[in-house]
Motif scaffolding. Structure first.
Motif, PDB file in Angstrom:
ATOM      1  N   GLU A   1      -4.609  23.559  14.507  1.00  0.00           N
ATOM      2  CA  GLU A   1      -5.621  22.846  13.715  1.00  0.00           C
ATOM      3  C   GLU A   1      -5.372  23.020  12.219  1.00  0.00           C
ATOM      4  O   GLU A   1      -5.469  22.062  11.441  1.00  0.00           O
ATOM      5  CB  GLU A   1      -7.022  23.336  14.080  1.00  0.00           C
ATOM      6  CG  GLU A   1      -7.486  22.898  15.461  1.00  0.00           C
ATOM      7  CD  GLU A   1      -7.642  21.387  15.582  1.00  0.00           C
ATOM      8  OE1 GLU A   1      -7.921  20.736  14.550  1.00  0.00           O
ATOM      9  OE2 GLU A   1      -7.474  20.865  16.693  1.00  0.00           O
TER      10      GLU A   1
ATOM     11  N   ILE B   1      -3.811  16.737  23.132  1.00  0.00           N
ATOM     12  CA  ILE B   1      -4.527  16.254  21.945  1.00  0.00           C
ATOM     13  C   ILE B   1      -4.791  14.755  22.089  1.00  0.00           C
ATOM     14  O   ILE B   1      -3.957  14.007  22.628  1.00  0.00           O
ATOM     15  CB  ILE B   1      -3.708  16.538  20.657  1.00  0.00           C
ATOM     16  CG1 ILE B   1      -4.442  16.005  19.431  1.00  0.00           C
ATOM     17  CG2 ILE B   1      -2.305  15.992  20.762  1.00  0.00           C
ATOM     18  CD1 ILE B   1      -3.742  16.313  18.121  1.00  0.00           C
TER      19      ILE B   1
ATOM     20  N   THR C   1      -6.783  11.600  16.896  1.00  0.00           N
ATOM     21  CA  THR C   1      -6.928  12.679  15.911  1.00  0.00           C
ATOM     22  C   THR C   1      -5.896  12.546  14.800  1.00  0.00           C
ATOM     23  O   THR C   1      -6.189  12.801  13.622  1.00  0.00           O
ATOM     24  CB  THR C   1      -6.786  14.047  16.597  1.00  0.00           C
ATOM     25  OG1 THR C   1      -7.763  14.167  17.626  1.00  0.00           O
ATOM     26  CG2 THR C   1      -6.953  15.187  15.605  1.00  0.00           C
TER      27      THR C   1
ATOM     28  N   GLU D   1      -7.076   9.898  12.418  1.00  0.00           N
ATOM     29  CA  GLU D   1      -8.244  10.344  11.663  1.00  0.00           C
ATOM     30  C   GLU D   1      -7.876  11.335  10.566  1.00  0.00           C
ATOM     31  O   GLU D   1      -8.533  11.384   9.521  1.00  0.00           O
ATOM     32  CB  GLU D   1      -9.268  10.958  12.619  1.00  0.00           C
ATOM     33  CG  GLU D   1      -9.900   9.934  13.556  1.00  0.00           C
ATOM     34  CD  GLU D   1     -10.519  10.576  14.780  1.00  0.00           C
ATOM     35  OE1 GLU D   1     -10.519  11.829  14.864  1.00  0.00           O
ATOM     36  OE2 GLU D   1     -10.980   9.828  15.660  1.00  0.00           O
ATOM     37  N   LYS D   2      -6.827  12.101  10.778  1.00  0.00           N
ATOM     38  CA  LYS D   2      -6.435  13.114   9.798  1.00  0.00           C
ATOM     39  C   LYS D   2      -5.365  12.620   8.820  1.00  0.00           C
ATOM     40  O   LYS D   2      -4.800  13.411   8.074  1.00  0.00           O
ATOM     41  CB  LYS D   2      -5.954  14.379  10.522  1.00  0.00           C
ATOM     42  CG  LYS D   2      -7.085  15.135  11.219  1.00  0.00           C
ATOM     43  CD  LYS D   2      -6.593  16.414  11.870  1.00  0.00           C
ATOM     44  CE  LYS D   2      -7.740  17.180  12.515  1.00  0.00           C
ATOM     45  NZ  LYS D   2      -8.656  17.787  11.522  1.00  0.00           N
TER      46      LYS D   2
END
Length: 334
Positions: free
Chosen positions: A235, A260, A264, A267-268
């Motif tokens: 993370e 995962i 994600t 989004e990151k």
């Protein structure tokens, strides 16, 4: 010959020094008198049984029986004998190899043997030749570092971590090294890191590492993270990356990264992830070897051997490795 074998999975206490018949090389094989074996986290995972069920490592084992098993994954030595059909090495050649290495002698497919360049000692070759290639492959090909790129290197005081720091600098990158203590931070700075984050400080747990990486990079984040830790740093690694940044995972000392949701990554910041090793880049090994000794002679690359052990003390080496006492490389000298 003598070798360190295990007959069951477990702690360092399951490692036994045993006397065995010295093998005779068969067709396309060479017998190597092992002069040094590197201690790698992969060896510890094999001893613990953590590679069981992983298809990649089962294929790499080539169908060998589970027990008894000789430990080790990389070594160097001298060719003592060759079998029929061997044309790429001769008796007396100094070679490095991948394969079971916690032993005085190893019979290996000759195609696995790589000549050690003049100018490298056995200890330098055992500590840095194959691991140096991984650092070279990751920084030159998995994510080719560009001048000015910020790079975050987890476990930066480890054997491959120190080499990654130096390879990144050779590429013109700027390096943030993460390590656990101020004592280890000295070695990371010696490896030319521009900044060091000490992960055991109260404000530098994994969330704090990402925050500090963004502070160092003026909030942008890093272009690439190189990580051999796996689950515990995952993370923080994602949160440290700049938009369209790359996470290059090459190990799992804390455990395997769980599945995962690909959303994600979007989004990151539309991130990229690879779980890699050196195999896709093996064709680059000759070019790497041409540069290795000059880099060392020019002071651009150093290979740190933290400590050496007799083969009989291999269990002590594993115990020190698991206590995270080693900065750089540990070697067994059969």
């Amino acid at each position: 010959m003598k070798a360190i074998r295990i007959h069951a999975y477990g702690g360092p206490e399951v490692m036994r020094l045993e006397e065995l018949p010295t093998p005779v090389p068969g067709p396309a094989q060479a017998l190597v008198r092992v002069r040094a074996a590197s201690v790698n986290f992969l060896d510890i995972q094999k001893r613990r049984g953590e590679l069981v069920g992983q298809a990649f490592y089962q294929r790499a084992a080539g169908g060998e029986p589970e027990f008894p098993a000789i430990l080790g994954s990389q070594g160097v030595g001298i060719v003592e004998a060759i079998g029929p059909e061997v044309k790429n090495v001769r008796v007396g050649d100094r070679v490095a190899f991948w394969g079971s290495s916690y032993t005085t002698h190893a019979a290996l497919p000759s195609v696995r043997l790589i000549g050690i360049p003049d100018g490298l000692s056995f200890e330098q070759a055992a500590a840095g030749m194959n691991q140096g290639f991984l650092a070279y492959a990751f920084t030159h090909f998995a994510y080719p570092i560009k001048p000015g790129d910020w790079c975050l290197i987890q476990a930066a005081a480890g054997g491959i971590g120190l080499l990654l720091c130096q390879m990144a600098k050779i590429r013109g990158g700027r390096v943030i090294g993460v390590t656990s203590t101020e004592e280890k931070a000295k070695f990371v700075r010696d490896a030319s890191a521009d900044a060091v984050i000490i992960s055991k400080q109260p404000d530098s747990k994994q969330a704090g590492i990402a925050k500090e990486a963004r502070r160092i990079t003026d909030s942008r984040g890093v272009s690439v993270v190189y990580d051999g830790v796996g689950k515990d740093t995952f993370e923080a690694n994602l949160d440290s990356l700049a938009p369209a940044g790359y996470l290059v995972i090459y190990g799992q000392s804390s455990g395997y990264v769980p599945p995962i949701d690909l959303m994600t990554l979007q989004e990151k910041g539309s991130l990229f992830i690879t779980r890699t090793n050196g195999l896709p880049y093996v064709k680059e090994y000759p070019h790497y070897l041409e540069q290795l000794v000059p880099w060392i002679e020019q002071g651009k690359l150093s290979i740190r051997v933290d400590r050496t052990y007799p083969l009989a003390d291999a269990a002590q080496a594993h115990a020190a490795f698991e206590r995270r006492e080693i900065s750089g490389r540990a070697l067994l000298l059969p």
